[in-house]
Scaffold this active site. Structure first.
Site, mmCIF file in Angstrom:
data_model
loop_
_atom_site.group_PDB
_atom_site.id
_atom_site.type_symbol
_atom_site.label_atom_id
_atom_site.label_comp_id
_atom_site.label_asym_id
_atom_site.label_seq_id
_atom_site.Cartn_x
_atom_site.Cartn_y
_atom_site.Cartn_z
ATOM 1 N N LYS A 53 7.501 9.796 13.534
ATOM 2 C CA LYS A 53 6.111 9.240 12.789
ATOM 3 C C LYS A 53 5.734 8.263 14.774
ATOM 4 C CE LYS A 53 4.023 6.477 10.402
ATOM 5 N NZ LYS A 53 2.824 6.295 9.316
ATOM 6 N N ARG A 78 -7.803 -4.512 7.350
ATOM 7 C CA ARG A 78 -7.367 -5.097 8.340
ATOM 8 C C ARG A 78 -7.236 -4.821 9.603
ATOM 9 N NH1 ARG A 78 -1.291 -3.478 5.086
ATOM 10 N NH2 ARG A 78 -3.259 -1.352 4.414
ATOM 11 N N LYS A 83 -11.978 1.519 8.839
ATOM 12 C CA LYS A 83 -12.446 2.713 8.827
ATOM 13 C C LYS A 83 -14.014 2.868 8.110
ATOM 14 C CE LYS A 83 -8.881 5.439 6.441
ATOM 15 N NZ LYS A 83 -8.227 6.614 6.923
ATOM 16 N N CYS A 108 -1.966 0.993 11.199
ATOM 17 C CA CYS A 108 -1.141 1.497 11.854
ATOM 18 C C CYS A 108 -1.641 2.665 13.679
ATOM 19 C CB CYS A 108 -1.145 2.779 11.311
ATOM 20 S SG CYS A 108 -1.196 3.002 9.373
ATOM 21 N N TYR A 157 0.915 -1.216 -0.094
ATOM 22 C CA TYR A 157 -0.057 0.216 0.011
ATOM 23 C C TYR A 157 0.606 1.117 0.396
ATOM 24 C CZ TYR A 157 -4.045 -3.164 0.837
ATOM 25 O OH TYR A 157 -4.909 -3.618 0.823
ATOM 26 N N ARG A 163 -3.113 10.356 18.138
ATOM 27 C CA ARG A 163 -4.666 10.153 17.875
ATOM 28 C C ARG A 163 -4.866 8.742 18.441
ATOM 29 N NH1 ARG A 163 -7.080 11.678 13.304
ATOM 30 N NH2 ARG A 163 -8.323 10.539 12.151
HETATM 31 N N1 SAJ Z 1 -10.911 6.518 14.480
HETATM 32 C C1 SAJ Z 1 -11.818 6.668 15.699
HETATM 33 N N2 SAJ Z 1 -11.992 8.291 15.844
HETATM 34 C C2 SAJ Z 1 -11.728 9.399 15.366
HETATM 35 C C3 SAJ Z 1 -10.848 8.698 14.198
HETATM 36 C C4 SAJ Z 1 -10.579 7.443 14.189
HETATM 37 O O1 SAJ Z 1 -12.739 5.781 15.718
HETATM 38 O O2 SAJ Z 1 -11.829 10.067 15.835
HETATM 39 C C5 SAJ Z 1 -10.890 5.065 14.104
HETATM 40 C C6 SAJ Z 1 -11.007 4.928 12.703
HETATM 41 O O3 SAJ Z 1 -12.087 3.942 12.743
HETATM 42 C C7 SAJ Z 1 -9.999 3.788 12.511
HETATM 43 C C8 SAJ Z 1 -8.936 4.044 13.383
HETATM 44 O O4 SAJ Z 1 -9.133 4.881 14.277
HETATM 45 O O5 SAJ Z 1 -10.684 2.418 12.833
HETATM 46 C C9 SAJ Z 1 -7.730 4.465 12.692
HETATM 47 O O6 SAJ Z 1 -7.938 5.700 11.238
HETATM 48 P P1 SAJ Z 1 -7.617 6.461 11.017
HETATM 49 O O7 SAJ Z 1 -8.314 7.514 10.159
HETATM 50 O O8 SAJ Z 1 -7.165 7.863 12.400
HETATM 51 O O9 SAJ Z 1 -5.380 6.235 10.700
HETATM 52 P P2 SAJ Z 1 -5.438 5.316 9.383
HETATM 53 O O10 SAJ Z 1 -4.619 4.304 10.324
HETATM 54 O O11 SAJ Z 1 -5.995 5.088 8.390
HETATM 55 O O12 SAJ Z 1 -3.708 6.438 8.594
HETATM 56 C C10 SAJ Z 1 -2.789 6.411 10.227
HETATM 57 C C11 SAJ Z 1 -2.703 8.317 9.792
HETATM 58 N N3 SAJ Z 1 -2.650 8.785 10.626
HETATM 59 C C12 SAJ Z 1 -3.089 9.474 11.522
HETATM 60 O O13 SAJ Z 1 -3.751 10.096 11.061
HETATM 61 C C13 SAJ Z 1 -1.174 10.184 12.271
HETATM 62 C C14 SAJ Z 1 -2.083 8.490 8.629
HETATM 63 O O14 SAJ Z 1 -1.731 9.534 8.244
HETATM 64 C C15 SAJ Z 1 -0.466 7.533 8.604
HETATM 65 O O15 SAJ Z 1 0.325 7.531 7.345
HETATM 66 C C16 SAJ Z 1 -1.174 5.962 8.582
HETATM 67 O O16 SAJ Z 1 -1.978 5.846 9.806
HETATM 68 C C17 SAJ Z 1 0.098 5.196 9.023
HETATM 69 O O17 SAJ Z 1 0.420 4.251 7.929
HETATM 70 O O18 SAJ Z 1 1.263 5.684 9.644
#
Ligand code: SAJ
Length: 417
Positions: A201, A318, A311, A255, A10, A208
């Protein structure tokens, strides 16, 4: 430049294609021969918005191979999964990539590690393997850690437009890599040392995770007080310095749910970070508890899970919290049926909406896909045995569902008691 990108997943594949479309000669290396053959025959192994167009643009400068060859630059973008036993990064793929590279390493080469790793991995694990070549890191060849930061669903846009952090083992390494990334990155590029870049990183994702754990805990507390946490969060976010996240039935993906462990794996501290992980990991258990309460008295209950992607609006399942919920529910004798129009592969059968809701007692929203907002509760209700909904993401139009005869519970809404 001739660039070899090791790992065509990815992150690796879009990165390789971006370098190729910027004019570099790129060899994408992967141990999966099927993927290599697929790419060389002009097909993509997975979907991501904009990837097809990018592939078209990059094709003349890109080819895939199972072998590493001499290059100016070697870029490692392999997975670093969590070892569930040690709660530490499993670095076997980074190691094997480095073992493949040192055999072809020449003076003046640049080696980039993009994979997410715990602090000091570049210095303590990567460099010693590369130096088996007889060359000295920092003098004979350059090494940087340049973490990827792109969010699935917007990977290509973010790879181009996000700011980037480059950690060099020497300032020259960082400057060289900065120049290279400038060929497609439009955001700012900041330089630091490799260990700091590794840490940066990880703390982005930890930030988050801890913030999501906070709102998940607040959701539980709000229910006890008879407060609707969604209303409370919206109001609190009117404050200029408050930006609370959204609660939910769990945190998934490769992540956010993993990187916090890498921060603390070699530290004697980290209680808050570990606790946040625990809170988020147990949200599927809480969700099941709520569903069980709703279905009290229903014999041989069947539930329909809406959304198994980790999400909303992505097809990626995954580390999805949905899987934990389904397994826990099955352990308690629930029959579980699954509907997710975006996910193509999953451990459980992916049914049509009609099949998934037929004779079901309760709909459980795990993923906040936009398309779920447009479901027709009248039609769905006619197919169900009982009309219950547990909305774990607060995304449905509750009035519409109530009008169709459904009893609704929303995660974190204590006003419903
Ligand atoms: N989630 C919640 N509540 C929120 C935000 C997210 O429950 O308010 C959940 C989502 O449903 C999901 C999980 O958290 O299950 C993660 O989703 P996400 O959209 O927060 O993040 P990822 O895992 O898709 O991508 C993250 C991103 N990191 C940040 O925003 C700091 C992305 O920029 C990174 O590149 C990626 O991790 C990575 O590869 O590390």
């Amino acid at each position: 430049m001739k660039i070899s990108v090791l790992g065509l997943g990815y992150i690796g594949l879009p990165t390789a294609l971006l370098f190729a479309s910027a004019g570099h000669e790129v060899v994408g290396v992967d141990i999966d021969k099927r993927k290599v053959d697929l790419l060389n025959s002009g097909k993509l192994p997975f979907q991501e918005p904009g990837l097809e167009e990018l592939f078209e643009k990059a094709r003349d400068n890109f080819r895939a191979s199972t072998q590493v060859e001499e290059s100016d630059v070697f870029l490692i973008a392999v997975p670093t999964p969590l070892d569930l036993q040690t709660k530490a990064a499993d670095l076997k793929y980074v190691k094997s990539a480095a073992e493949m590279i040192w055999l072809h390493l020449k003076k003046g080469n640049l080696v980039i590690l993009e994979s997410t790793v715990s602090p000091r991995t570049t210095e303590r694990l990567l460099i010693p393997i590369l130096e088996k070549s007889g060359l000295k890191a920092g003098t004979d060849f350059y090494v940087v850690h340049c973490p990827e930061r792109a969010i699935p669903g917007k990977t290509i846009h973010e790879m181009i437009h996000n700011d980037r952090i480059i950690g060099g083992i020497t300032p020259e390494s960082a400057e060289l890599a900065k120049e290279l990334y400038s060929s497609f990155v439009k955001g700012n590029i900041y330089v630091t040392n490799a260990t700091t870049a590794e840490f940066v990183k990880l703390i982005e994702n930890t930030y988050r995770d801890v913030n999501i754990a906070l709102v998940n805990e607040l959701a539980l507390i709000a229910e006890e007080y008879g407060i609707n946490v969604w209303e409370a969060i919206e109001l609190a976010n009117k404050h200029p310095r408050v930006n609370l996240h959204r609660p939910g039935p769990g945190v998934g993906g490769h992540c956010i749910a993993i990187d916090p462990w890498f921060v603390i794996q070699n530290s004697s501290n980290g209680r808050l970070i570990a606790l946040a992980r625990h809170i988020n990991d147990t949200m599927p258990n809480y969700t099941l508890r709520k569903v069980r309460e709703m279905l009290k008295g229903v014999e041989y209950p069947t539930v329909t899970v809406l959304g198994v992607a980790y999400k909303g609006n992505v097809g990626d399942a995954r580390e999805t919290p949905a899987l934990r919920f389904i397994k826990l529910a099955e352990n308690e004798g629930f029959k579980v049926k699954v509907y997710d129009p975006l996910v193509k592969e999953f451990e459980y059968p992916l049914l049509s909406l009609e099949e998934a809701v037929k004779d079901s007692d309760c709909i459980v929203v795990i993923t906040d896909h936009e398309v779920f907002k447009f479901l027709d509760p009248e039609k769905i209700g006619q197919l169900m045995r009982h009309k219950f909904v547990f909305d774990g993401r607060n995304i449905l139009d509750h009035e519409k569902w109530k009008k169709a005869g459904f009893k609704i519970k929303v995660l974190g809404n204590g006003k419903e008691r």
